[in-house]
Design an enzyme around this catalytic site. Structure first.
Site, mmCIF file in Angstrom:
data_model
loop_
_atom_site.group_PDB
_atom_site.id
_atom_site.type_symbol
_atom_site.label_atom_id
_atom_site.label_comp_id
_atom_site.label_asym_id
_atom_site.label_seq_id
_atom_site.Cartn_x
_atom_site.Cartn_y
_atom_site.Cartn_z
ATOM 1 N N GLU A 1 -8.974 -54.484 -11.183
ATOM 2 C CA GLU A 1 -7.779 -53.645 -10.996
ATOM 3 C C GLU A 1 -7.999 -52.242 -11.531
ATOM 4 O O GLU A 1 -8.897 -52.008 -12.348
ATOM 5 C CB GLU A 1 -6.556 -54.258 -11.659
ATOM 6 N N GLU B 1 -11.337 -52.908 -13.850
ATOM 7 C CA GLU B 1 -11.953 -52.652 -12.536
ATOM 8 C C GLU B 1 -12.562 -53.926 -11.936
ATOM 9 O O GLU B 1 -12.830 -53.996 -10.741
ATOM 10 C CB GLU B 1 -13.063 -51.588 -12.595
#
Lengths: 363, 363
Positions: free
Chosen positions: A186, A329
């Site tokens: 994310e 991420e």
């Protein structure tokens, strides 16, 4: 066209039927895997957690020799209205800028995935910005960020359902593409604030114990972040017994998207490697709704965010790595996926005592 | 031809000059690496131990963008006379059988190295058996196993020096081949007995606290193993202040070979990933002789052998992985090497804030 009310109901129905179709792991597959592992040229159990991973993969995939070659990490990006309260060390524009960085292959997740042969699938599920002419981005924008949870619910029910269903769609896409191992990632400035709020609401832990420095707050700013989360919980009163209520009121669009992805992956027997604190908050919502989902999850690593430990305990997972990372991420998941793939290859590529002519233990 | 006495002296001289030529790590390289890491598109420090690894690689290699692509694990095999005392769950013939398994690519180390793009270099440094017609094996047999350390010294001084120098030769070969990251591995039925004896002698810890189940002993056999080690230490009286005396009296040929390899790698600025308990005993001997060698070592993983923790503390290393493995061969090093290579790629492949147009933290 359906009236908006009807559409929401049908989207919610879709999510709940996915939840209802999560399969069980059958013990006979685990036993078959254990017998195979004990026939390989190594002392029984000596590959430790690789053997545990291999068994779980066999149970999830219902294949004696599971393969993990077709790997992808879904990095979902969204903005957070709560950044108005100055809860992050970085300006919210960074969400959009980092999406562009993902698309030009320059971020940490790109480097780690390229190294491990993992595809990075970048999804705009709620960035407050546009990406004209950008190729390689999956556009599933539900809204231009959430609302400020310190003042009102982060999402409407329709937004929540749209984000969950975007996740289900991506799991369907993964299955169609033949993915055999996926990871969650994310990007969203402000999203540790959401993850801490979810953790406090879901587990009952004090906000202060599950709130960290995010991307690098000092003591004073971190204390302010704690107060903002306490306000958000007081304003919204999320119901501990209703995980979707928590997700809607204090979650994020990327977190809801990942919850949908995890549920969808479980229904299709695709193992999911979760990344750090934010990804795990999405997994915790999914597992709170349907505990069987725990069996389909591998915790990639332990983040240095304090709430992560609490969530990992909540979903009963021991992380594979502990490298003091706190980037998100999908970076921790990317590193762990290569270990999981190694475990799969142990099952299929190692010689047995019989085939190699190696003597067993003295009885 | 030199008389045997003279040859021994000259071989010992070679080892000590290698030790004397171990270089230092210069702080300016570490500072340069830190500055580069802080310019990359991530919050400072957020990649945790990957950043620590990247800095260390820069310092070792003296290159801003170190590369780890040319990777090899040296798996050294030897037998142990102490197996006469029945200290292992497996018959000693398994050492030779497993070497054949390595050569036919069927062992765990082959699977994990193939997965990670690592060459496995198998070395017979003291197996009590022959390998006629086997290709791919490096033959550096010093003896057909060590003597039984419960009765006498495991090696003569000439044997010790030959094994150390075989390791130095392999480090030289690695440098010539352009290896930029190497790992240590071993195979030798009975070698946890040696590693425990070395640990007790080097650190002063009680034998019982540093002796485990090896390949899978039950309580009674493990207690017997403790007594055998206590006997070996009483018979040989290795000098705590003389690491080579310990290595010669209670070590193994593969352990001595790995000690030489580690010393040789440090002199050539090749980072070495050590595997589990046995590999770490070789590293501990090297570091006890020359503490600067610590800077060139990465501890791949924490084995479930109890003595491993003690040795990792002794050499001041935190392991990268903790997957409850206890197989040896180099398996833990193989898994860790992919993480180390990832860290190197972070340095060279990530975008900077400036190049990607990403905003920095709010000051």
């Amino acid at each position: 066209m359906n009236p908006p009310g009807k559409k929401v109901v049908s989207e919610e129905t879709r999510f709940w039927s996915a939840v209802a179709s999560v399969p069980s792991i059958l013990p006979e597959w685990l036993e078959r895997a254990a017998a195979r592992l004990d026939s390989l040229t190594k002392p029984p159990g000596s590959l430790g957690r690789l053997e545990e991973i291999a068994k779980r993969l066999v149970g999830i995939r219902q294949e004696t020799w599971p393969r993990c070659a077709a790997k992808a990490i879904f990095t979902m990006a969204a903005d957070h209205g709560v950044t108005e309260e100055r809860v992050s060390a970085y300006p919210k524009e960074v969400t959009r800028q980092m999406v562009l960085n993902f698309l030009s292959q320059g971020a940490a997740i790109n480097v780690l995935c390229r190294h491990a042969g993992i595809d990075v699938i970048v999804v705009d599920i709620g960035v407050d910005g546009d990406f004209p002419g950008s190729s390689g981005l999956i556009g599933r924008k539900v809204a231009r960020g959430t609302r400020n949870m310190a003042r009102e619910a982060a999402m409407s029910n329709a937004e929540l359902c749209a984000a969950l269903n975007a996740g289900l769609d991506l799991a369907e896409m993964a299955a169609k593409e033949g993915r055999t191992l996926i990871g969650t990632g994310e990007m969203g400035i402000g999203n540790t604030t959401s993850a801490s709020a979810i953790t406090a609401a879901l587990t009952g832990c004090a906000v202060a114990t599950v709130t960290g420095r995010g991307t690098g707050l000092d003591d004073q700013s971190r204390n302010h972040k704690v107060k903002v989360i306490e306000t958000a919980l007081a304003v919204n009163q999320p119901q501990k017994s209703d995980p979707l209520d928590i997700l809607r009121k204090v979650g994020g669009l990327e977190i809801a998207g990942l919850t949908g992805l995890i549920v969808g992956a479980a229904t299709r027997r695709i193992p999911v490697v979760i990344d750090g604190f934010i990804s795990t908050s999405a997994a915790a919502i999914a597992c709170a709704i349907e505990p069987k989902i725990k069996e389909f999850i591998f915790a990639g690593h332990r983040s240095s965010e304090p709430g992560h430990r609490v969530l990992l305990d909540f979903i009963g997972q021991r992380p594979l790595l502990d490298l003091e990372m706190r980037l998100g991420e999908g970076t921790g998941a990317a590193l762990a996926m290569t270990i999981i793939e190694s475990a799969a290859k142990i099952m299929s590529e190692m010689a047995t005592f019989a085939s190699a002519g190696v003597a067993g233990a003295v009885s």
